[in-house]
Scaffold this active site. Structure first.
Site, PDB file in Angstrom:
ATOM      1  N   VAL A   1       0.837  -1.201   0.000  1.00 47.81           N
ATOM      2  CA  VAL A   1       0.000   0.000   0.000  1.00 47.81           C
ATOM      3  C   VAL A   1       0.868   1.246   0.000  1.00 47.81           C
ATOM      4  CG1 VAL A   1      -1.720   1.324   1.274  1.00 47.81           C
ATOM      5  CG2 VAL A   1      -1.926  -1.170   1.113  1.00 47.81           C
TER       6      VAL A   1
ATOM      7  N   PRO B   1      11.420   0.289   9.018  1.00 45.25           N
ATOM      8  CA  PRO B   1      12.634  -0.531   9.102  1.00 45.25           C
ATOM      9  C   PRO B   1      12.971  -1.105   7.733  1.00 45.25           C
ATOM     10  CG  PRO B   1      11.173  -1.002  10.947  1.00 45.25           C
ATOM     11  CD  PRO B   1      10.402  -0.127   9.993  1.00 45.25           C
TER      12      PRO B   1
ATOM     13  N   ALA C   1      14.078  -3.882   6.814  1.00 44.30           N
ATOM     14  CA  ALA C   1      13.633  -5.262   6.610  1.00 44.30           C
ATOM     15  C   ALA C   1      12.171  -5.347   6.204  1.00 44.30           C
ATOM     16  CB  ALA C   1      13.870  -6.076   7.883  1.00 44.30           C
TER      17      ALA C   1
ATOM     18  N   ASP D   1      -7.014   2.289   4.733  1.00 43.65           N
ATOM     19  CA  ASP D   1      -8.102   1.374   5.091  1.00 43.65           C
ATOM     20  C   ASP D   1      -8.884   1.794   6.328  1.00 43.65           C
ATOM     21  OD1 ASP D   1      -7.556  -0.320   2.931  1.00 43.65           O
ATOM     22  OD2 ASP D   1      -6.045  -1.430   4.069  1.00 43.65           O
TER      23      ASP D   1
END
Length: 261
Positions: free
Chosen positions: A35, A55, A57, A120
């Site tokens: 998103v 982050p 990752a 959302d």
């Protein structure tokens, strides 16, 4: 009894659809997933300066690519309230899978009066992202006010199929012609006449014909502006070989100058 005026019926519950100019303005994106990637692309297309807080990752391949290419600024950590201390932030876009954290960021944005969109969560949005069709300068957005994003995408695809394939190029040509027209008729009081003449031009030629107009064609077309006339396409093309074609029909003497000179 007076007749009831025929004015548009007010339909409440909608959103004010506007084109928000965020060129060179700072947009803070919290999150780095799918998103967030879509939000980032929208902002980059609008020439915004995007900062992503997430982050490393947790960045999906597209966001990681934007970071690696230097298209966005990346802060490799979770969001911190101090991220909102920058007074130059124009908007905040939140796209993280943590409802509590999202609501906290929303409240912080409200305290600082920064427009925000929480993915959302329609009730925590100052604005919505619709489904957008893009063809050069042409942008068409379909919004369901947060009620049916997938349906909005279906409607957008339907609309796009009805448009001429060269709509973007035709609009680009019209834009170039408007710039040239403002150069020869720059005064504010020229506005109504400029608009009326551009309307005639837009209605005189098809999409394909508009795309085929060259710089020379546009310059020749502008010679008709003082008289308020618009030549046929054949007449305009005839001027490519002989610029004097139609000369007697172009000028009525009221301006005292020749646009083509």
């Amino acid at each position: 009894m007076a007749e009831k005026p025929e004015f548009p019926v007010v339909q409440g519950g909608g959103s004010l659809i506007i084109a928000w100019q965020i060129r060179d303005k700072k947009v803070l994106v919290v999150g780095g997933g799918e998103v967030a990637a879509g939000r980032i692309l929208h902002c980059l297309n609008a020439d915004a300066r995007v900062t992503v807080v997430s982050p490393l990752a947790r960045l999906n391949p597209e966001v990681a690519y934007r970071v690696a290419q230097g298209q966005v600024t990346h802060i490799d950590r979770n969001f911190q309230p101090s991220d909102l201390d920058d007074s130059s932030i124009a908007m905040v876009l939140v796209a993280v899978d943590d409802p509590a954290a999202s609501t906290t960021i929303w409240k912080l944005c409200k305290e600082r009066r920064i427009p925000a969109n929480i993915a959302d969560v329609p009730s925590e949005c100052d604005f919505y992202f619709g489904s957008v069709h893009r063809d050069g300068p042409l942008q068409i957005m379909v919004s369901t006010n947060g009620k049916g994003p997938r349906l909005a995408a279906m409607i957008r695809r339907f609309i796009a199929k009805q448009l001429p394939s060269d709509a973007g190029r035709a609009i680009e040509t019209i834009g170039q012609l408007r710039v040239k027209l403002r150069q020869i008729a720059p005064r504010q009081e020229d506005g109504p006449k400029r608009m009326a003449w551009m309307t005639k031009v837009s209605e005189a030629y098809s999409w394909d014909e508009m795309c085929d107009l060259s710089e020379e064609d546009m310059d020749n077309l502008l010679r008709y502006y003082p008289s308020g006339k618009v030549p046929s396409l054949d007449g305009l093309k005839g001027m490519r070989a002989n610029p004097e074609v139609g000369q007697l029909d172009v000028f009525d003497g009221s301006f005292g100058f020749s646009v083509g000179a």
